[in-house]
Design a protein around this motif. Structure first.
Motif, PDB file in Angstrom:
ATOM      1  N   SER A  37       0.806  -1.219   0.000  1.00 22.42           N
ATOM      2  CA  SER A  37       0.000   0.000   0.000  1.00 22.42           C
ATOM      3  C   SER A  37       0.839   1.268   0.000  1.00 22.42           C
ATOM      4  CB  SER A  37      -0.928   0.000   1.222  1.00 22.42           C
ATOM      5  OG  SER A  37      -0.166  -0.047   2.421  1.00 22.42           O
ATOM      6  N   ASN A  38       2.111   1.169   0.402  1.00 20.85           N
ATOM      7  CA  ASN A  38       2.991   2.340   0.391  1.00 20.85           C
ATOM      8  C   ASN A  38       3.570   2.629  -0.987  1.00 20.85           C
ATOM      9  OD1 ASN A  38       2.868   3.023   3.182  1.00 20.85           O
ATOM     10  ND2 ASN A  38       4.122   1.237   3.627  1.00 20.85           N
ATOM     11  N   SER A  40       2.865   3.380  -4.997  1.00 21.69           N
ATOM     12  CA  SER A  40       1.829   3.872  -5.916  1.00 21.69           C
ATOM     13  C   SER A  40       1.615   2.893  -7.061  1.00 21.69           C
ATOM     14  CB  SER A  40       2.235   5.240  -6.482  1.00 21.69           C
ATOM     15  OG  SER A  40       2.353   6.194  -5.450  1.00 21.69           O
ATOM     16  N   HIS A  43       4.659   3.839  -9.804  1.00 25.94           N
ATOM     17  CA  HIS A  43       5.519   4.524  -8.828  1.00 25.94           C
ATOM     18  C   HIS A  43       6.749   5.149  -9.471  1.00 25.94           C
ATOM     19  CE1 HIS A  43       6.516   4.848  -4.434  1.00 25.94           C
ATOM     20  NE2 HIS A  43       7.684   5.159  -4.958  1.00 25.94           N
ATOM     21  N   SER A  60       5.105   9.672  -7.256  1.00 18.51           N
ATOM     22  CA  SER A  60       4.561   8.743  -6.269  1.00 18.51           C
ATOM     23  C   SER A  60       4.215   9.467  -4.972  1.00 18.51           C
ATOM     24  CB  SER A  60       5.580   7.635  -5.980  1.00 18.51           C
ATOM     25  OG  SER A  60       6.773   8.184  -5.427  1.00 18.51           O
ATOM     26  N   ALA A  61       3.315   8.846  -4.197  1.00 22.70           N
ATOM     27  CA  ALA A  61       2.878   9.457  -2.944  1.00 22.70           C
ATOM     28  C   ALA A  61       3.974   9.428  -1.886  1.00 22.70           C
ATOM     29  CB  ALA A  61       1.628   8.734  -2.425  1.00 22.70           C
ATOM     30  N   ASN A  62       4.747   8.352  -1.835  1.00 21.81           N
ATOM     31  CA  ASN A  62       5.743   8.183  -0.774  1.00 21.81           C
ATOM     32  C   ASN A  62       7.181   8.286  -1.252  1.00 21.81           C
ATOM     33  OD1 ASN A  62       3.858   7.718   1.372  1.00 21.81           O
ATOM     34  ND2 ASN A  62       3.433   5.728   0.464  1.00 21.81           N
ATOM     35  N   GLU A 458     -13.273  14.529  -4.937  1.00 23.41           N
ATOM     36  CA  GLU A 458     -12.598  15.335  -3.913  1.00 23.41           C
ATOM     37  C   GLU A 458     -13.211  16.733  -3.842  1.00 23.41           C
ATOM     38  OE1 GLU A 458      -8.111  17.125  -2.983  1.00 23.41           O
ATOM     39  OE2 GLU A 458      -8.377  15.468  -4.415  1.00 23.41           O
ATOM     40  N   GLN A 631      -8.446   4.714  -0.170  1.00 25.52           N
ATOM     41  CA  GLN A 631      -7.001   4.693   0.037  1.00 25.52           C
ATOM     42  C   GLN A 631      -6.525   6.036   0.581  1.00 25.52           C
ATOM     43  OE1 GLN A 631      -5.081   1.823  -0.531  1.00 25.52           O
ATOM     44  NE2 GLN A 631      -7.134   0.950  -0.755  1.00 25.52           N
ATOM     45  N   GLN A 632      -5.338   6.005   1.194  1.00 23.69           N
ATOM     46  CA  GLN A 632      -4.792   7.218   1.785  1.00 23.69           C
ATOM     47  C   GLN A 632      -4.583   8.315   0.744  1.00 23.69           C
ATOM     48  OE1 GLN A 632      -1.145   6.584   3.903  1.00 23.69           O
ATOM     49  NE2 GLN A 632      -1.001   8.683   4.636  1.00 23.69           N
ATOM     50  N   ASP A 633      -4.146   7.907  -0.477  1.00 25.55           N
ATOM     51  CA  ASP A 633      -3.902   8.907  -1.513  1.00 25.55           C
ATOM     52  C   ASP A 633      -5.172   9.291  -2.265  1.00 25.55           C
ATOM     53  OD1 ASP A 633      -4.087   6.383  -2.559  1.00 25.55           O
ATOM     54  OD2 ASP A 633      -2.648   6.712  -4.177  1.00 25.55           O
ATOM     55  N   MET A 634      -6.288   8.564  -2.017  1.00 17.54           N
ATOM     56  CA  MET A 634      -7.581   8.892  -2.640  1.00 17.54           C
ATOM     57  C   MET A 634      -8.694   8.701  -1.608  1.00 17.54           C
ATOM     58  SD  MET A 634      -7.309   7.269  -6.475  1.00 17.54           S
ATOM     59  CE  MET A 634      -6.976   5.621  -5.817  1.00 17.54           C
TER      60      MET A 634
END
Length: 672
Positions: A37-38, A40, A43, A60-62, A458, A631-634
């Motif tokens: 999950s960490n 993308s 990525h 990527s988110a992370n 969003e 999800q955390q990013d969405m």
């Protein structure tokens, strides 16, 4: 061929061979899948350039970590042998197998080895002054050693002595520590301090040490760092023999004078006796036959002069230090280039920046014939939307919208060309060759529609009006090159086929991707499309063929952009959603819904397609196989997997190569 060696995380011990382009991400369609999950969905990507590889973080988110440093988004980072790459829980090592930037960018060495030393007296550091003695007599030394050997050498007579053997072991252990210390340094500025500290640790009888580095601009050796063991003692002068320095540089040899006070070389210059020098050593910093500088140290002790073993030790330290100094130079150069690329990429397409730096984009006015695919994307009804917003709110909205859409274009090898208000323009197969330009442009378009739909969720959660986009693509010949003046120029593409892409985009409404025939045909066997009636557009005397692309194959799945109206017969109520992919193998659909939509495993859903370009309606029924949490990013939308699909016509429509007729005129379709 180069590869990534997984040393930590799932798949530990495995290797992944690198192709011309290897994507890394959470989903199975990537060349390297890291199901975490960490990570993308898309990525990062590793690409081959000339005879080396670069890694690019795809927003990527992370983040993507190389050698403990986070990469700038969308900025290529060269990979060197042994580089550590960390993505989520996976830690990997890059193995170049000859594909290394050092081999590509190696520069020729200077033709002369003798170093000019300007002036007899030059300022040093830590209170020391460097004095260059002008002696010209023949050089006589106690011992010399080829610095290119870079190894510890023990005298034959010492091999029989257990004490000397133990001493050699201690020296080897110390050398390992020095190597580890220098290799662990991350900041180039700390290198010289660490080298100097290692010298005094390794040679407890050394009183003073001095480092000189070669100036790349002038080719001269200049003082870099000088230090005395006793920091509290009055700092005097550090003697450096011109003859010794030139001999060390010219022959790339380390030199030892075991009793400098008796050395006749200093008779014609400054008296070594007055400076109390009993023994001195000087070694070059040599990396791959390139001389980077020298290190010199002396002792005033009459009880312990330097020996040939000491010279071997100093030579080995200098060899390791040279590698560290060279790496620091490369690090500084890469860091500076990365900063330049990052800043330029804020104003120009990353591909244009890369082309300018690599020289593939000439900095001259003029153009050349190109053949590629052009994409235009506009927000539907943007003018009316902006009228009810402040200027600052409009800028903030556009920046958020551009961030998610431009990342997708870059991920699919597109070149982001320009923004014009709410308009995005991009192209393929112009800055670099792309045999799959049409497919990549259409995949980017489908993904952009899905991303904007999620962005709309969003906005709706914040009580703001969602946005919708229309996208148009065309393929053909046009001119590409620099236009403007000598002091200000811009790389652009110009031609009738560019204009046609813009005209086609103007026909598209929300969630629609329209493509000209020359874009659709090469990719038709991958697409789900609706054949639209011939369209008459500005600048064309005859109607053109246009297709509405509702899906395109990616790996084993079909990427979709099909808005649906969801009814739940068992619970009542309706909600809008978007079908984003179909798996023929698993016979499952992926449906995106707002996060507040109530769904659970086993729910029966009726999905009515919202396709304004089709006269005949289309629908299907399905059962919720699983429903993911947001999800955390969405956090404002969620994915629902649909199984037990009932609707043969709809399932057939999802197949690659599917084409149905619109059955409507352009007037009947309208814009929605």
């Amino acid at each position: 061929m180069a590869y990534l060696e997984i040393v930590e995380g799932e798949g530990r011990g495995k290797t992944v061979r690198l192709s011309a382009e290897t994507s890394i991400g959470r989903t199975a369609e990537n060349g390297l899948c890291i199901p975490d999950s960490n990570v993308s969905r898309q990525h990062a990507v590793v690409r081959r350039k000339e005879n080396y590889f670069v890694i690019v973080d795809l927003g990527s988110a992370n983040g993507t970590i190389v050698n403990k440093r986070g990469l700038h988004r969308h900025v290529p980072q060269p990979l060197y042998e042994g580089d550590e790459v960390v993505i989520g829980p996976a830690r990997m090592l890059f193995r170049s197998e000859g594909h290394d930037p050092l081999a590509v960018k190696k520069k020729s060495l200077s033709g002369t080895a003798t170093v000019a030393l300007g002036g007899q007296r030059r300022p040093g550091f830590a209170g020391l002054s460097m004095i260059v003695t002008p002696e010209t007599e023949a050089l006589s030394v106690s011992a010399t050693m080829d610095a290119s050997l870079g190894s510890l050498v023990m005298r034959e007579s010492a091999k029989a002595s257990q004490k000397d053997l133990l001493d050699a072991v201690r020296r080897l252990q110390a050398m390992v520590k020095v190597s580890q210390d220098l290799g662990a340094l991350e900041k180039p500025g700390a290198l010289l301090d660490k080298i100097m500290s290692s010298i005094f640790d390794m040679f407890p009888h050394a009183d003073r040490a001095f480092i000189m580095l070669r100036d790349k601009a002038t080719g001269e050796l200049a003082p870099a760092l000088g230090r005395s063991r006793d920091a509290s003692a009055p700092q005097g002068e550090f003697p450096v023999s011109r003859t010794i320095i030139n001999a060390v540089v010219e022959k790339k040899q380390s030199i030892l004078s075991s009793d400098a006070q008796k050395d006749g070389r200093f008779a014609a210059g400054l008296s070594i006796v007055n400076l109390s020098i009993r023994s001195l050593m000087c070694a070059p910093f040599v990396c791959k036959d390139e001389l980077l500088g020298v290190i010199s140290l002396d002792t005033m002790s009459s009880l312990r002069a330097f020996t040939s073993d000491d010279l071997a030790m100093l030579t080995s330290i200098a060899g390791q230090a040279a590698v560290a100094i060279k790496n620091a130079e490369l690090y500084t150069a890469v860091e500076k280039e990365t900063q330049v690329r990052t800043q330029l990429s804020r104003y120009l397409s990353p591909d244009v920046v890369e082309g300018v730096i690599d020289g593939t984009v000439p900095l001259t006015l003029g153009g050349e014939r190109k053949r590629g695919t052009v994409l235009f994307c506009d927000i539907v009804g943007f003018t009316a939307l902006a009228e009810n917003m402040s200027a600052l709110d409009v800028v903030e909205l556009l920046n958020r919208y551009f961030r998610i859409t431009t990342d997708i274009i870059t991920k699919h090898r597109g070149t982001l060309h320009k923004f014009g208000g709410d308009m995005i323009m991009a192209f393929w197969n112009v800055m670099f060759s792309d045999d799959n330009a049409q497919e990549n442009a259409l995949r980017a378009s489908i993904e952009m529609q899905a991303a904007v739909w999620k962005f709309g969720c969003e906005l709706a959660s914040a009580n703001q009006q969602p946005i919708h986009v229309g996208i148009g693509c065309n393929t053909g010949e046009f001119a590409g090159g620099n236009i403007g003046g000598e002091d200000r120029m811009e790389y652009t593409i110009i031609g009738d086929n560019v204009n046609l892409a813009n005209r086609i985009e103007s026909l598209a409404s929300r969630w629609q991707v329209f493509a000209a025939q020359q874009t659709w045909e090469p990719a038709s066997h991958y697409c789900t499309a609706v054949e639209l009636p011939p369209a008459l557009v500005k600048g064309k005397s005859t109607p053109i063929k246009v297709y509405s692309i509702r899906g395109i194959q990616s790996g084993g799945d079909m990427l979709l952009t099909i808005p649906v109206r969801i009814a739940r017969p068992d619970k009542g109520g309706k909600v809008d959603g978007l079908l984003t992919s179909y798996s023929k193998e698993r016979k499952e659909l992926l449906l995106c819904l707002p996060s507040n939509a109530q769904t659970a495993k086993g729910d029966k859903l009726a999905c009515e397609f919202d396709l304004p370009e089709m006269k005949k309606g289309m629908a299907l029924a399905a059962e919720v196989a699983s429903a993911e949490d947001p999800q955390q990013d969405m956090p404002h939308c969620k994915s629902v997997v649909l199984g037990n699909i009932d609707g043969a016509e709809a399932v057939a429509f999802f197949g690659p190569g599917s084409l149905v007729e619109s059955g409507k005129s352009w007037g009947e379709m309208g814009r929605h």
